[in-house]
Scaffold this active site. Structure first.
Site, PDB file in Angstrom:
ATOM      1  N   HIS A  55      34.968  65.856 -29.943  1.00 26.30           N
ATOM      2  CA  HIS A  55      35.665  67.020 -29.419  1.00 26.30           C
ATOM      3  C   HIS A  55      35.595  66.979 -27.893  1.00 26.30           C
ATOM      4  CE1 HIS A  55      34.865  69.639 -33.265  1.00 26.30           C
ATOM      5  NE2 HIS A  55      35.270  68.418 -33.556  1.00 26.30           N
ATOM      6  N   GLU A  57      35.211  69.354 -25.731  1.00 28.28           N
ATOM      7  CA  GLU A  57      34.168  70.228 -25.193  1.00 28.28           C
ATOM      8  C   GLU A  57      32.801  69.546 -25.263  1.00 28.28           C
ATOM      9  OE1 GLU A  57      37.249  72.780 -27.399  1.00 28.28           O
ATOM     10  OE2 GLU A  57      36.105  70.957 -27.834  1.00 28.28           O
ATOM     11  N   CYS A  85      33.843  75.208 -31.031  1.00 26.43           N
ATOM     12  CA  CYS A  85      33.201  75.357 -32.335  1.00 26.43           C
ATOM     13  C   CYS A  85      31.691  75.486 -32.138  1.00 26.43           C
ATOM     14  CB  CYS A  85      33.530  74.149 -33.219  1.00 26.43           C
ATOM     15  SG  CYS A  85      32.741  72.612 -32.692  1.00 26.43           S
ATOM     16  N   CYS A  88      30.048  72.396 -30.475  1.00 27.24           N
ATOM     17  CA  CYS A  88      30.342  72.307 -29.049  1.00 27.24           C
ATOM     18  C   CYS A  88      29.652  73.423 -28.268  1.00 27.24           C
ATOM     19  CB  CYS A  88      31.845  72.330 -28.821  1.00 27.24           C
ATOM     20  SG  CYS A  88      32.664  70.853 -29.464  1.00 27.24           S
TER      21      CYS A  88
END
Length: 141
Positions: A55, A57, A85, A88
């Site tokens: 991801h 992030e 999420c 993250c």
């Protein structure tokens, strides 16, 4: 929201669009320094890297933890196309990044998914308190 913050969010959304065009999930993020300079940016590469943790992030949180002194990290802002999420969010907190601004909330994202989002995974605990404490006690002092 300031015009500068809107500009950074538009850049995060552009990164998300690029990610989707490249065959990955549509998420993008950038990290902006205390002076308003873009320090790093990335997009989702979960499919292309065959890595469920890829991801943007999380990648930027790792970058910040490796490359920024704590005082600088605390003055940064992550702009991201979607609310981070849980994975993250944990990495962001541990990285020392000072602030997150997102365009789309997790609830809004789930509403766009045909299935309404991922089902929760049951968790059980705490258990074996004394044994677990023995492994951790003294580490943080």
């Amino acid at each position: 929201m300031t015009p500068e913050e809107e500009r950074f969010l538009h850049r995060a959304i552009a990164l998300a669009t690029r990610s989707r065009e490249d065959g990955d999930a549509p998420f993008g993020s950038l990290l902006v320094g205390p002076g308003g300079e873009v320090l790093a940016e990335d997009h989702n590469t979960v499919l292309s890297d065959d890595d469920i943790t890829a991801h943007p992030e999380l990648k930027l949180a790792r970058w910040a933890a490796r490359n920024l002194p704590a005082g600088v990290a605390a003055g940064t802002t992550m702009y991201t196309s979607c609310q981070p999420c849980g994975m993250c969010s944990g990495a962001i907190a541990r990285s020392g990044i000072g602030r997150v601004v997102y365009a789309l909330s997790a609830e809004q994202l789930d509403a766009l998914k045909p299935s309404g989002g991922s089902p929760p995974v049951p968790q059980e605990g705490p258990a074996l308190f004394a044994a677990a404490c023995a492994a951790v006690e003294g580490y943080y002092t």
